[in-house]
Design a protein around this motif. Structure first.
Motif, PDB file in Angstrom:
ATOM      1  N   LEU A 260       0.251  -0.807   0.773  1.00 49.12           N
ATOM      2  CA  LEU A 260       0.082  -0.125  -0.303  1.00 49.12           C
ATOM      3  C   LEU A 260       0.661   1.388  -0.073  1.00 49.12           C
ATOM      4  CD1 LEU A 260      -2.606   1.227   0.440  1.00 49.12           C
ATOM      5  CD2 LEU A 260      -2.710   0.892   2.568  1.00 49.12           C
ATOM      6  N   LEU A 261       2.110   1.183   0.825  1.00 51.27           N
ATOM      7  CA  LEU A 261       2.508   2.374   1.038  1.00 51.27           C
ATOM      8  C   LEU A 261       3.505   2.317  -0.293  1.00 51.27           C
ATOM      9  CD1 LEU A 261       4.594   1.952   4.163  1.00 51.27           C
ATOM     10  CD2 LEU A 261       2.258   3.651   3.621  1.00 51.27           C
ATOM     11  N   SER A 262       3.668   1.779  -1.333  1.00 55.69           N
ATOM     12  CA  SER A 262       4.553   1.838  -2.205  1.00 55.69           C
ATOM     13  C   SER A 262       3.812   2.240  -3.253  1.00 55.69           C
ATOM     14  CB  SER A 262       4.960   0.533  -2.617  1.00 55.69           C
ATOM     15  OG  SER A 262       5.584   0.444  -4.401  1.00 55.69           O
ATOM     16  N   ALA A 263       2.414   1.370  -3.462  1.00 55.08           N
ATOM     17  CA  ALA A 263       0.854   2.233  -4.862  1.00 55.08           C
ATOM     18  C   ALA A 263       1.263   3.570  -4.478  1.00 55.08           C
ATOM     19  CB  ALA A 263      -0.294   1.204  -4.270  1.00 55.08           C
ATOM     20  N   ARG A 264       1.412   3.994  -3.230  1.00 63.26           N
ATOM     21  CA  ARG A 264       0.281   6.000  -2.838  1.00 63.26           C
ATOM     22  C   ARG A 264       1.693   6.362  -3.782  1.00 63.26           C
ATOM     23  NH1 ARG A 264      -1.339   5.238   3.808  1.00 63.26           N
ATOM     24  NH2 ARG A 264      -3.412   4.317   3.054  1.00 63.26           N
ATOM     25  N   TYR A 265       2.918   5.988  -3.419  1.00 64.87           N
ATOM     26  CA  TYR A 265       4.074   6.288  -3.709  1.00 64.87           C
ATOM     27  C   TYR A 265       4.465   6.832  -4.817  1.00 64.87           C
ATOM     28  CZ  TYR A 265       6.779   7.636   0.990  1.00 64.87           C
ATOM     29  OH  TYR A 265       6.495   8.630   2.290  1.00 64.87           O
ATOM     30  N   ALA A 266       3.896   5.661  -6.378  1.00 64.25           N
ATOM     31  CA  ALA A 266       3.905   5.532  -7.140  1.00 64.25           C
ATOM     32  C   ALA A 266       2.357   6.348  -7.524  1.00 64.25           C
ATOM     33  CB  ALA A 266       3.517   4.281  -7.791  1.00 64.25           C
ATOM     34  N   TYR A 267       1.802   6.825  -7.227  1.00 64.06           N
ATOM     35  CA  TYR A 267       0.348   7.323  -7.466  1.00 64.06           C
ATOM     36  C   TYR A 267       0.904   8.752  -7.223  1.00 64.06           C
ATOM     37  CZ  TYR A 267      -3.946   9.880  -6.690  1.00 64.06           C
ATOM     38  OH  TYR A 267      -5.010  10.665  -7.023  1.00 64.06           O
ATOM     39  N   ARG A 268       1.701   9.335  -6.366  1.00 66.60           N
ATOM     40  CA  ARG A 268       2.193  10.047  -6.113  1.00 66.60           C
ATOM     41  C   ARG A 268       3.025  10.678  -7.497  1.00 66.60           C
ATOM     42  NH1 ARG A 268       3.559  10.388   0.482  1.00 66.60           N
ATOM     43  NH2 ARG A 268       1.553  10.574   1.153  1.00 66.60           N
ATOM     44  N   SER A 269       4.717   9.796  -7.740  1.00 65.47           N
ATOM     45  CA  SER A 269       5.105   9.754  -8.730  1.00 65.47           C
ATOM     46  C   SER A 269       4.712  10.317  -9.581  1.00 65.47           C
ATOM     47  CB  SER A 269       5.794   9.332  -9.082  1.00 65.47           C
ATOM     48  OG  SER A 269       7.207   8.696 -10.033  1.00 65.47           O
ATOM     49  N   SER A 270       3.686   9.354 -10.348  1.00 64.08           N
ATOM     50  CA  SER A 270       2.159   9.593 -11.311  1.00 64.08           C
ATOM     51  C   SER A 270       1.795  11.288 -11.410  1.00 64.08           C
ATOM     52  CB  SER A 270       1.935   9.063 -11.834  1.00 64.08           C
ATOM     53  OG  SER A 270       0.907   8.854 -10.251  1.00 64.08           O
ATOM     54  N   LYS A 271       1.327  11.742 -10.483  1.00 65.75           N
ATOM     55  CA  LYS A 271       1.299  12.766 -10.835  1.00 65.75           C
ATOM     56  C   LYS A 271       2.001  14.507 -10.498  1.00 65.75           C
ATOM     57  CE  LYS A 271      -1.032  13.683  -6.487  1.00 65.75           C
ATOM     58  NZ  LYS A 271      -2.509  13.393  -5.373  1.00 65.75           N
ATOM     59  N   GLY A 272       3.618  13.431 -10.017  1.00 64.62           N
ATOM     60  CA  GLY A 272       5.295  14.743 -11.295  1.00 64.62           C
ATOM     61  C   GLY A 272       4.627  14.496 -12.327  1.00 64.62           C
ATOM     62  N   ASN A 336      -4.012   1.272  -7.984  1.00 66.12           N
ATOM     63  CA  ASN A 336      -3.280   0.675  -7.740  1.00 66.12           C
ATOM     64  C   ASN A 336      -3.884   0.635  -6.161  1.00 66.12           C
ATOM     65  OD1 ASN A 336      -2.601  -0.556 -10.036  1.00 66.12           O
ATOM     66  ND2 ASN A 336      -0.662   0.760  -9.841  1.00 66.12           N
ATOM     67  N   VAL A 337      -3.734   1.890  -5.698  1.00 60.57           N
ATOM     68  CA  VAL A 337      -3.687   2.124  -4.068  1.00 60.57           C
ATOM     69  C   VAL A 337      -5.336   1.886  -4.293  1.00 60.57           C
ATOM     70  CG1 VAL A 337      -4.035   4.334  -2.809  1.00 60.57           C
ATOM     71  CG2 VAL A 337      -1.785   4.479  -4.695  1.00 60.57           C
ATOM     72  N   ARG A 338      -6.353   2.167  -4.474  1.00 57.36           N
ATOM     73  CA  ARG A 338      -7.395   1.266  -4.015  1.00 57.36           C
ATOM     74  C   ARG A 338      -7.485   0.058  -3.512  1.00 57.36           C
ATOM     75  NH1 ARG A 338     -11.389   4.962  -7.681  1.00 57.36           N
ATOM     76  NH2 ARG A 338     -11.321   7.044  -7.029  1.00 57.36           N
ATOM     77  N   ARG A 339      -6.450  -0.678  -4.877  1.00 52.06           N
ATOM     78  CA  ARG A 339      -6.553  -2.555  -5.169  1.00 52.06           C
ATOM     79  C   ARG A 339      -6.067  -2.644  -3.419  1.00 52.06           C
ATOM     80  NH1 ARG A 339      -4.591  -2.406  -9.370  1.00 52.06           N
ATOM     81  NH2 ARG A 339      -7.013  -2.752 -10.359  1.00 52.06           N
ATOM     82  N   ALA A 340      -4.183  -2.244  -3.386  1.00 47.22           N
ATOM     83  CA  ALA A 340      -4.193  -2.446  -1.948  1.00 47.22           C
ATOM     84  C   ALA A 340      -4.310  -2.066  -0.395  1.00 47.22           C
ATOM     85  CB  ALA A 340      -3.127  -1.072  -1.882  1.00 47.22           C
ATOM     86  N   GLU A 341      -5.451  -0.501  -0.570  1.00 42.44           N
ATOM     87  CA  GLU A 341      -6.512  -0.799   0.311  1.00 42.44           C
ATOM     88  C   GLU A 341      -7.023  -2.466   1.039  1.00 42.44           C
ATOM     89  OE1 GLU A 341      -6.399   3.818   0.561  1.00 42.44           O
ATOM     90  OE2 GLU A 341      -7.665   3.163  -0.309  1.00 42.44           O
ATOM     91  N   GLU A 342      -7.313  -2.126  -0.318  1.00 38.57           N
ATOM     92  CA  GLU A 342      -8.659  -3.574  -0.592  1.00 38.57           C
ATOM     93  C   GLU A 342      -7.984  -4.805   0.129  1.00 38.57           C
ATOM     94  OE1 GLU A 342     -12.133  -3.376  -0.701  1.00 38.57           O
ATOM     95  OE2 GLU A 342     -12.348  -1.441  -0.792  1.00 38.57           O
ATOM     96  N   GLU A 343      -6.326  -5.086  -0.247  1.00 34.64           N
ATOM     97  CA  GLU A 343      -6.196  -5.737  -0.325  1.00 34.64           C
ATOM     98  C   GLU A 343      -5.419  -6.082   1.426  1.00 34.64           C
ATOM     99  OE1 GLU A 343      -3.773  -9.534  -0.946  1.00 34.64           O
ATOM    100  OE2 GLU A 343      -5.354  -8.746  -2.253  1.00 34.64           O
ATOM    101  N   LEU A 344      -5.398  -5.528   1.693  1.00 32.64           N
ATOM    102  CA  LEU A 344      -4.425  -5.132   3.172  1.00 32.64           C
ATOM    103  C   LEU A 344      -5.822  -5.239   4.099  1.00 32.64           C
ATOM    104  CD1 LEU A 344      -2.642  -4.442   5.655  1.00 32.64           C
ATOM    105  CD2 LEU A 344      -3.380  -1.684   5.434  1.00 32.64           C
ATOM    106  N   ALA A 345      -7.076  -4.643   3.660  1.00 31.76           N
ATOM    107  CA  ALA A 345      -9.100  -4.986   4.577  1.00 31.76           C
ATOM    108  C   ALA A 345      -9.176  -6.271   4.596  1.00 31.76           C
ATOM    109  CB  ALA A 345      -9.366  -3.894   4.243  1.00 31.76           C
ATOM    110  N   PHE A 346      -8.774  -7.148   3.730  1.00 32.17           N
ATOM    111  CA  PHE A 346      -8.777  -8.720   3.410  1.00 32.17           C
ATOM    112  C   PHE A 346      -7.813  -9.309   4.063  1.00 32.17           C
ATOM    113  CE2 PHE A 346      -7.697 -12.412   1.115  1.00 32.17           C
ATOM    114  CZ  PHE A 346      -8.608 -12.963   1.254  1.00 32.17           C
TER     115      PHE A 346
END
Length: 440
Positions: A260-272, A336-346
């Motif tokens: 999840l943390l990796s997906a969040r930073y990848a999301y921020r990188s894409s916005k850059g 990907n962030v949403r998917r990682a959040e769902e995976e962590l919750a599961f």
């Protein structure tokens, strides 16, 4: 709770040799070391480390050199006079340049952070795969010991049937029993002999599956030493309390958190990529020129020194429109962030369910073991009395067969309860933080 000092010896009575038999812990150690799945996770972890090195290298300047040579035949531009000439010439150029991105919307920074968490995720994946392999081996070993015990019970029952069959033949000869009783005893012995063969087949099949799981040579002998298995103390803890403790150390949970943390930073990188980028560069270049068939040209050393030049530059790139590629990538990373959040919750929900299920099964296995122990004692007494009645002519061969089957089923059920208790106790201790296996 009460311990079983020698859990399986009570039922199996196995005679084991240290140089031939393996303990369950040794099987798990071997499997973790030689498992193909574990090796694949190790390779995946190495890929994450390589990606981290690449992300670190993105902060370093890029340096390049160039060397070129060119022959010109026919009409060309004379570099000395800057006029056209039809004399054949030779040009030789040299260059060295360096460039460094100064600002890119923090894309490199976020990519580096994502790469670091990917490495941590890869380590957790490797740990989780090792634990999963050890757990699968533990399950297979428990099942193997169950079939081994069933074989011993079936062999014992066949021996008793053989003894009763010989005794019935003698009683038929003296007229105490009829041919029907003898036929029934022969059928009972044949059924018991078949049961030994069936249980041996199940044992061999399970052993083959265990060897495959361990990546153990199929042709080599592998025997589990059941007598050395000592039940661990069960951890008496509330399910919610155990879950809160297991959630902090469980490798599956850590893997999902790092993902999840990796997906969040990848999301921020894409916005850059929406921001302008600035880069600086510098270089030096020189060249050598010669007209063919002309002898009074300047020397290579002189031209190399006199034609040398330095330069610096700055480049500002402003993204305006790239066919919606940037926006599409941002949406993809957000998913990907949403998917990682769902995976962590599961994973959290699944861990909580597994702990609750293991606690319930462990408690029930303990209760069932105590009750089945009493049932085995009662069935053993009933079997002894039924055989005595049969010898005295007060019971039929069918009564003996029925009681014998009941006793066999009770022993098998007791063994299953004890093995289940052993397995569930180990799993509870694993959730507490006690390793399933010891790495050497």
């Amino acid at each position: 709770m009460k311990k079983y000092p020698y859990l399986l010896c009570l039922l199996l009575g196995l005679t084991c040799h240290a140089h031939e038999s393996w303990t369950i812990d040794q099987c798990m150690q071997y499997a973790v070391t030689n498992s193909r799945d574990v090796r694949l996770k190790s390779i995946t972890l190495d890929d994450y480390k390589i990606e981290k090195v690449r992300a670190v290298g993105a902060f370093l300047p890029s340096v390049g050199g160039s060397v070129g040579g060119q022959y010109n035949f026919g009409r060309a531009i004379d570099p000395e006079t800057n006029t056209y000439t039809d004399v054949s010439t030779f040009n030789n150029s040299y260059g060295l340049s360096a460039s460094l991105p100064v600002f890119d919307g923090f894309q490199r920074y976020h990519e580096l952070r994502a790469a670091k968490f990917n490495v941590l995720m890869g380590k957790s994946q490797l740990e989780a795969q090792k634990d999963a392999t050890a757990q699968q081996v533990l399950e297979s070993c428990v099942l193997l010991l169950y079939y081994k015990g069933c074989i011993d019970f079936a062999v014992q029952k066949r021996a008793e049937s053989d003894m009763l069959l010989r005794q019935t033949r003698m009683m038929v000869e003296v007229g105490q029993k009829g041919e029907a009783d003898l036929a029934q005893m022969q059928a009972t012995y044949a059924s018991d002999d078949y049961e030994v063969t069936r249980q041996q087949g199940l044992y061999d099949k399970t052993l083959l599956a265990l060897k495959q799981l361990m990546n153990y040579p199929v042709g080599d002998t592998l025997e589990i030493d059941a007598s050395s298995e000592v039940s661990q103390d069960a951890i008496v803890m509330d399910g919610s309390q155990l879950y809160e403790q297991a959630r902090l150390i469980n490798p599956d949970i850590r893997q999902a958190e790092y993902s999840l943390l990796s997906a969040r930073y990848a999301y921020r990188s894409s916005k850059g990529a929406l921001f302008p980028s600035l880069s600086l560069g510098a270089g030096i270049s020189t060249n050598y020129y010669k007209q063919l068939h002309v002898t009074n040209m300047s020397s290579f050393r002189e031209q190399f020194r006199n034609n040398a030049g330095e330069y610096v530059y700055a480049t500002l790139s402003i993204p305006l429109f790239n066919r919606l590629n940037t926006l599409s990538n941002i949406r993809r990373q957000r998913n990907n962030v949403r998917r990682a959040e769902e995976e962590l919750a599961f994973r959290n929900t699944e861990l909580q369910r597994l702990i609750a299920e293991t606690i319930t099964d462990q408690k029930n296995s303990w209760k069932e073991t105590e009750k089945m122990r009493l049932k085995v004692e009662s069935d053993s007494i009933a079997m002894h009395l039924t055989v005595r009645k049969y010898e005295e002519g007060l019971a039929s061969s069918i009564d003996v067969q029925t009681q014998s089957v009941i006793l066999l089923q009770s022993k098998a059920q007791l063994l299953n309860c004890q093995l289940t208790y052993l397995y569930r106790t180990r799993m509870l201790n694993y959730y507490q933080g006690i390793p399933l296996w010891t790495e050497k």
